[in-house]
Write an enzyme that holds these catalytic residues in place. Structure first.
Site, PDB file in Angstrom:
ATOM      1  CG  ASN A 154     -48.493  85.263  65.659  1.00 22.74           C
ATOM      2  OD1 ASN A 154     -47.858  86.114  66.288  1.00 22.74           O
ATOM      3  ND2 ASN A 154     -48.927  84.149  66.215  1.00 22.74           N
TER       4      ASN A 154
ATOM      5  CB  SER B 124     -44.537  91.571  68.458  1.00 17.53           C
ATOM      6  OG  SER B 124     -45.021  90.993  67.263  1.00 17.53           O
TER       7      SER B 124
ATOM      8  CG  ASP C 221     -49.891  81.437  63.643  1.00 14.60           C
ATOM      9  OD1 ASP C 221     -50.546  81.997  64.538  1.00 14.60           O
ATOM     10  OD2 ASP C 221     -49.289  80.358  63.824  1.00 14.60           O
TER      11      ASP C 221
ATOM     12  CG  PHE D 206     -36.072  84.862  67.439  1.00 13.25           C
ATOM     13  CD1 PHE D 206     -35.188  84.757  68.495  1.00 13.25           C
ATOM     14  CD2 PHE D 206     -35.639  85.452  66.263  1.00 13.25           C
ATOM     15  CE1 PHE D 206     -33.892  85.219  68.388  1.00 13.25           C
ATOM     16  CE2 PHE D 206     -34.338  85.926  66.144  1.00 13.25           C
ATOM     17  CZ  PHE D 206     -33.468  85.805  67.209  1.00 13.25           C
ATOM     18  CB  ALA D 207     -42.146  82.491  65.708  1.00 15.15           C
TER      19      ALA D 207
ATOM     20  CB  SER E 233     -34.505  78.672  77.344  1.00 18.33           C
ATOM     21  OG  SER E 233     -34.538  78.993  78.719  1.00 18.33           O
TER      22      SER E 233
ATOM     23  CE1 TYR F 161     -40.380  79.596  76.593  1.00 19.62           C
ATOM     24  CE2 TYR F 161     -39.307  79.163  78.708  1.00 19.62           C
ATOM     25  CZ  TYR F 161     -39.275  79.698  77.431  1.00 19.62           C
ATOM     26  OH  TYR F 161     -38.137  80.323  76.992  1.00 19.62           O
TER      27      TYR F 161
ATOM     28  CE  LYS G 246     -38.035  78.503  73.705  1.00 18.39           C
ATOM     29  NZ  LYS G 246     -38.065  78.990  72.327  1.00 18.39           N
TER      30      LYS G 246
ATOM     31  CG  ASN H  81     -32.369  85.222  83.389  1.00 21.30           C
ATOM     32  OD1 ASN H  81     -31.876  84.099  83.388  1.00 21.30           O
ATOM     33  ND2 ASN H  81     -33.451  85.513  84.093  1.00 21.30           N
TER      34      ASN H  81
HETATM   35  N1  UFG Z   1     -38.094  88.178  90.367  1.00 23.13           N
HETATM   36  C1  UFG Z   1     -38.553  88.895  91.460  1.00 23.13           C
HETATM   37  N2  UFG Z   1     -39.671  89.666  91.303  1.00 23.13           N
HETATM   38  C2  UFG Z   1     -40.334  89.758  90.113  1.00 23.13           C
HETATM   39  C3  UFG Z   1     -39.865  89.023  89.018  1.00 23.13           C
HETATM   40  C4  UFG Z   1     -38.743  88.238  89.178  1.00 23.13           C
HETATM   41  O1  UFG Z   1     -37.982  88.830  92.544  1.00 23.13           O
HETATM   42  O2  UFG Z   1     -41.354  90.458  90.066  1.00 23.13           O
HETATM   43  C5  UFG Z   1     -36.905  87.364  90.523  1.00 23.13           C
HETATM   44  C6  UFG Z   1     -37.171  85.883  90.270  1.00 23.13           C
HETATM   45  O3  UFG Z   1     -37.599  85.259  91.458  1.00 23.13           O
HETATM   46  C7  UFG Z   1     -35.792  85.415  89.813  1.00 23.13           C
HETATM   47  C8  UFG Z   1     -35.203  86.639  89.090  1.00 23.13           C
HETATM   48  O4  UFG Z   1     -35.962  87.746  89.550  1.00 23.13           O
HETATM   49  O5  UFG Z   1     -34.993  85.137  90.915  1.00 23.13           O
HETATM   50  C9  UFG Z   1     -35.317  86.546  87.590  1.00 23.13           C
HETATM   51  O6  UFG Z   1     -36.657  86.239  87.266  1.00 23.13           O
HETATM   52  P1  UFG Z   1     -37.215  86.364  85.778  1.00 23.13           P
HETATM   53  O7  UFG Z   1     -38.660  86.019  85.809  1.00 23.13           O
HETATM   54  O8  UFG Z   1     -36.827  87.670  85.185  1.00 23.13           O
HETATM   55  O9  UFG Z   1     -36.390  85.259  85.001  1.00 23.13           O
HETATM   56  P2  UFG Z   1     -36.330  83.692  85.251  1.00 23.13           P
HETATM   57  O10 UFG Z   1     -34.908  83.379  85.521  1.00 23.13           O
HETATM   58  O11 UFG Z   1     -37.327  83.201  86.173  1.00 23.13           O
HETATM   59  O12 UFG Z   1     -36.826  83.186  83.825  1.00 23.13           O
HETATM   60  C10 UFG Z   1     -35.995  83.171  82.735  1.00 23.13           C
HETATM   61  C11 UFG Z   1     -36.782  83.340  81.441  1.00 23.13           C
HETATM   62  C12 UFG Z   1     -37.690  82.166  81.219  1.00 23.13           C
HETATM   63  C13 UFG Z   1     -36.920  80.882  81.336  1.00 23.13           C
HETATM   64  C14 UFG Z   1     -36.180  80.823  82.644  1.00 23.13           C
HETATM   65  C15 UFG Z   1     -35.304  79.635  82.726  1.00 23.13           C
HETATM   66  O13 UFG Z   1     -37.555  84.517  81.500  1.00 23.13           O
HETATM   67  O14 UFG Z   1     -38.195  82.263  79.906  1.00 23.13           O
HETATM   68  O15 UFG Z   1     -35.331  81.960  82.753  1.00 23.13           O
HETATM   69  O16 UFG Z   1     -34.677  79.543  83.955  1.00 23.13           O
HETATM   70  F1  UFG Z   1     -37.744  79.812  81.291  1.00 23.13           F
END
Ligand code: UFG
Length: 340
Positions: free
Chosen positions: A32, A36, A58, A81-82, A125, A150, A154, A179
């Site tokens: 949609n 992106s 969509d 994925f959407a 996830s 969110y 999932k 990640n």
């Molecule tokens: N972090 C920082 N500073 C930032 C952003 C992140 O220190 O500005 C740290 C977070 O605290 C965490 C690590 O970096 O320890 C990774 O954080 P992300 O936000 O990159 O990733 P998350 O593990 O929190 O989230 C990911 C996916 C989500 C999913 C989640 C499930 O992005 O979609 O894993 O655990 F829900």
């Protein structure tokens, strides 16, 4: 073989379209374009020399979805994925997430069934495992109450898919991503966060390029070696290849229905400080960061056991953290050239 990719211009979707086309699949992608950009399609074409079929659709628009399957009546599988993916936004607007992520998935299942399309790869996830007491985590770990709407979408989508495969002529692989980070080697595809990034790696690269003033490390008092949280950072191209492996896997199954779950990570955990050090090393720059308070909802550490994907899908991550950071950095520099 024609594959439908929903969310095909998104971060993981676009890399998967490239890998599918490079393996000889014909791709129909729908998006949609809410989060992106259409130029991604041109970049996919630049990399693969093939332009995928593209429709602006969509998933909440069931009639439009029916049209896609009518136009491309030889679709044999769907990679789905959407979805919306911002954890914080989902807390503020839960209904938006339930309607789009769950409603989109049930519409898709209905239309697939009507057109006798029996195979799906679903974008799940590691968030479904919640705060794991003893990482690493394998697929037998319990799925727990989600800590955000969110994450709940999932979890619920996985349950819907599992229920549906129990009765319908349907086979689904759910890939539980850890990640996803990094970008395509061509620097033509990568993550395009909307607004201020929530995730660590785009925040790092945007800080280094000057779009953000400094990175805040969310807490250095966790019970880990350097006090910062640990995650399993998986390169997006490795992740994309897992979807191609999942399609082959489904096509090889003798059973007409089944639900299969795989962890997709590297099997290695890295701390936030290790990610920063890796970035500084490969970019040759010093990152401006400070230590701040913990972020609500963060799990201390999570990383994957990926033996099942290796044995059954024949898939294994091949890229390390340095390559993730190097490619993410090249992409950020390329975005600057494109004025994005
Ligand atoms: N972090 C920082 N500073 C930032 C952003 C992140 O220190 O500005 C740290 C977070 O605290 C965490 C690590 O970096 O320890 C990774 O954080 P992300 O936000 O990159 O990733 P998350 O593990 O929190 O989230 C990911 C996916 C989500 C999913 C989640 C499930 O992005 O979609 O894993 O655990 F829900």
């Amino acid at each position: 073989m024609k594959i439908l990719v929903t969310g095909g211009t998104g971060y993981i979707g676009s890399h998967t379209v490239v890998e599918l086309q490079q393996e000889g699949y014909e791709v129909v992608m729908i998006d949609n374009f809410e989060n992106s950009q259409p130029f991604i399609v041109d970049h996919i074409q630049k990399i693969t020399s093939v332009r995928p079929h593209v429709k602006q659709v969509d998933l909440r628009d069931k009639a439009a979805l029916y049209d896609v399957f009518k136009t491309y009546s030889d679709i044999v599988a769907v990679v789905h994925f959407a979805a919306y993916k911002a954890v914080g936004e989902s807390v503020a607007h839960p209904l938006k997430y339930y309607q789009n992520n769950i409603g989109g998935t049930t519409n898709l299942l209905e239309v697939m069934q009507a057109h006798r399309v029996h195979d799906m790869v679903f974008s799940s996830s590691c968030t479904v495992y919640g705060d794991v007491a003893n990482p690493p985590v394998d697929e037998s770990a319990p799925v727990v109450k989600a800590n955000s709407p969110y994450g709940n979408t999932k979890k619920i989508c996985e349950e819907i898919l599992q229920d549906q495969t129990a009765t319908a002529n349907l086979r689904v692989v759910s890939l539980r991503y850890f990640n996803p980070v990094g970008a395509h080697d061509s620097a033509l595809l990568g993550e395009l966060p909307v607004g201020v990034p929530n995730n660590l790696v785009p925040f790092i690269t945007q800080t280094a390029i000057g779009k953000r003033q400094k990175l805040t490390v969310f807490g250095d008092d966790y019970p880990t070696a350097d006090g910062t949280c640990i995650r399993d950072y998986i390169h997006v191209v490795d992740l994309a290849k897992a979807h191609v492996a999942a399609i082959s896997y489904l096509k090889k199954q003798a059973a007409t229905n089944g639900y299969y779950v795989f962890n997709i990570g590297t099997g290695k955990g890295n701390s936030v400080m290790e990610v920063i050090r890796s970035f500084e090393k490969v970019s040759g720059t010093k990152l401006h960061y400070e230590i701040g308070p913990r972020r609500a909802g963060d799990v201390v550490q999570i990383y994957a056991v990926c033996n099942k994907a290796q044995h059954e899908l024949g898939w294994k991550a091949s890229r390390d953290l340095d390559n993730c950071m190097q490619t993410a950095w090249h992409w950020e520099q390329q975005l600057k050239n494109l004025n994005l």
